[in-house]
Design a protein around this motif. Structure first.
Motif, PDB file in Angstrom:
ATOM      1  N   ARG A 119       0.824  -1.224   0.000  1.00 58.73           N
ATOM      2  CA  ARG A 119       0.000   0.000   0.000  1.00 58.73           C
ATOM      3  C   ARG A 119       0.846   1.256   0.000  1.00 58.73           C
ATOM      4  O   ARG A 119       0.427   2.292  -0.521  1.00 58.73           O
ATOM      5  N   ARG A 120       2.047   1.178   0.573  1.00 67.12           N
ATOM      6  CA  ARG A 120       2.877   2.370   0.740  1.00 67.12           C
ATOM      7  C   ARG A 120       4.097   2.386  -0.165  1.00 67.12           C
ATOM      8  O   ARG A 120       4.943   3.270  -0.057  1.00 67.12           O
ATOM      9  N   GLY A 121       4.223   1.417  -1.020  1.00 66.36           N
ATOM     10  CA  GLY A 121       5.340   1.398  -1.963  1.00 66.36           C
ATOM     11  C   GLY A 121       6.683   1.094  -1.328  1.00 66.36           C
ATOM     12  O   GLY A 121       7.729   1.543  -1.812  1.00 66.36           O
ATOM     13  N   ILE A 122       6.688   0.317  -0.248  1.00 67.56           N
ATOM     14  CA  ILE A 122       7.930  -0.053   0.424  1.00 67.56           C
ATOM     15  C   ILE A 122       8.466  -1.352  -0.187  1.00 67.56           C
ATOM     16  O   ILE A 122       7.728  -2.324  -0.364  1.00 67.56           O
ATOM     17  N   ASP A 123       9.742  -1.348  -0.516  1.00 75.73           N
ATOM     18  CA  ASP A 123      10.374  -2.543  -1.062  1.00 75.73           C
ATOM     19  C   ASP A 123      10.528  -3.579   0.058  1.00 75.73           C
ATOM     20  O   ASP A 123      11.075  -3.281   1.119  1.00 75.73           O
ATOM     21  N   TYR A 124      10.025  -4.784  -0.173  1.00 74.86           N
ATOM     22  CA  TYR A 124      10.086  -5.801   0.869  1.00 74.86           C
ATOM     23  C   TYR A 124      10.342  -7.182   0.271  1.00 74.86           C
ATOM     24  O   TYR A 124      10.087  -7.438  -0.904  1.00 74.86           O
ATOM     25  N   THR A 125      10.849  -8.078   1.132  1.00 72.17           N
ATOM     26  CA  THR A 125      11.018  -9.489   0.798  1.00 72.17           C
ATOM     27  C   THR A 125      10.704 -10.289   2.059  1.00 72.17           C
ATOM     28  O   THR A 125      11.037  -9.853   3.167  1.00 72.17           O
ATOM     29  N   ILE A 126      10.075 -11.447   1.895  1.00 75.90           N
ATOM     30  CA  ILE A 126       9.752 -12.314   3.034  1.00 75.90           C
ATOM     31  C   ILE A 126      10.399 -13.678   2.802  1.00 75.90           C
ATOM     32  O   ILE A 126      10.259 -14.262   1.721  1.00 75.90           O
ATOM     33  N   LEU A 127      11.103 -14.160   3.809  1.00 79.29           N
ATOM     34  CA  LEU A 127      11.781 -15.455   3.718  1.00 79.29           C
ATOM     35  C   LEU A 127      11.244 -16.387   4.797  1.00 79.29           C
ATOM     36  O   LEU A 127      11.006 -15.957   5.930  1.00 79.29           O
TER      37      LEU A 127
END
Length: 320
Positions: free
Chosen positions: A165-173
């Protein structure tokens, strides 16, 4: 990990949960490759796993709810890796603490990343989010069988929705059953090794539960690969081997490698209520996107772990 020698030098990482088993292994590798590390630590945290490196990283002593007080010089070049979690011990039943750390704490971390405009947030989740299953892929439904798994699944969901929603770059492992040097002494592999070293019988439950055991160095390499890869943006990856092993088989490997010194007594410990019975992941997506796969077989990883215990581990007060 020669592939990271040039890529990590000069990079800045903020790490929550850095004094834990996974977080400390990650921090040690970063520091060995000349990265800049800021550790977010509670006052009660014990830095014993990082004693050799204590003068090489910065510490911001705070609760996660106050993380926004931290000043960052170059936020656009900083990656935040969020390991912090409560309830890793499967016999822990403090659900309120799990909620406050795993869900509310993650929310504060995301607020911090948004406010400071960090380069990327990497959430370290767990296979416990899936619940039981064989060959689990990243698109498998989240059906946790424990309060811990449920709160970690919630952390994944809030991270995904908040960041998108906020355009934050993320990755989940999602690491599976990680083992190796510095693992907590109550965990299966350290317990089996230390019992065998002392010549004591190894007491386990039924031993028929299956796990996807993965050596800590493979996990650390997977996390760093995801942190540095643009291809990891907005994606979820399993960090696993895809190999199914029963608890009894894992302990039997330990005993065999150590010369069959002791007996294994099955049924001596009750099974944990709500524990996952059959858990194995599918590592293909991480290989396809990140070109990452586990290098260590279970036997190779156990040999490394046992060697560490014999040369280093039993000299530490935590294992005596």
């Amino acid at each position: 990990m020669k592939e990271f020698e040039k890529k990590l030098a000069g990079c800045t990482f903020i790490v929550t949960g850095a004094t834990g088993f996974l977080g400390s292994a990650f921090v040690r590798t970063l520091l060995e490759h000349q990265a800049h590390v800021i550790v977010i630590s509670r006052r009660s945290s014990d830095h014993w796993r990082l004693n050799k490196y204590r003068d090489k990283y910065l510490v911001f002593t705070t609760e996660l709810r106050d993380i926004c007080d931290l000043h960052i010089d170059k936020p656009g070049q900083t990656i935040l890796v969020h390991f912090s979690a409560s309830g890793v011990n499967q016999r822990d039943d403090d659900v309120e603490r799990m909620v406050q750390t795993n869900i509310v704490g993650t929310y504060h971390v995301l607020n911090f990343a948004n406010e400071k405009k960090l380069k990327r947030v990497v959430l370290i989740g767990t296979s416990g989010e899936y619940g039981s299953g064989y060959g689990l892929t990243e698109t498998a439904p989240l059906q946790p069988t424990s309060d811990y798994g449920a709160t970690r699944a919630s952390a994944t969901l809030i991270t995904k929705s908040y960041c998108e929603r906020r355009g934050i770059d993320y990755t989940i492992l999602r690491p599976f059953a990680v083992y190796g040097p510095y693992e907590a002494p109550y965990r299966l592999i350290p317990y089996a090794i230390t019992q065998a070293m002392k010549g004591h019988t190894i007491n386990i439950s039924s031993g028929q539960q299956t796990r996807d055991y993965i050596y800590i160095d493979d996990v650390t390499r997977g996390i760093i690969t995801a942190c540095l890869s643009d291809k990891a943006s907005g994606k979820i990856f399993n960090i696993c081997t895809g190999v199914e092993t029963t608890v009894k088989q894992a302990v039997s490997h330990v005993v065999s490698i150590m010369g069959d010194r002791v007996d294994i007594k099955t049924g001596a410990i009750d099974n944990i209520p709500g524990e996952m019975w059959r858990t194995t992941g599918n590592p293909e997506y991480a290989y396809d996107v990140l070109n990452w796969k586990a290098k260590y077989s279970l036997e190779e990883g156990l040999i490394e772990t046992i060697n560490w215990f014999e040369t280093v581990g039993l000299k530490l007060k935590n294992y005596t």
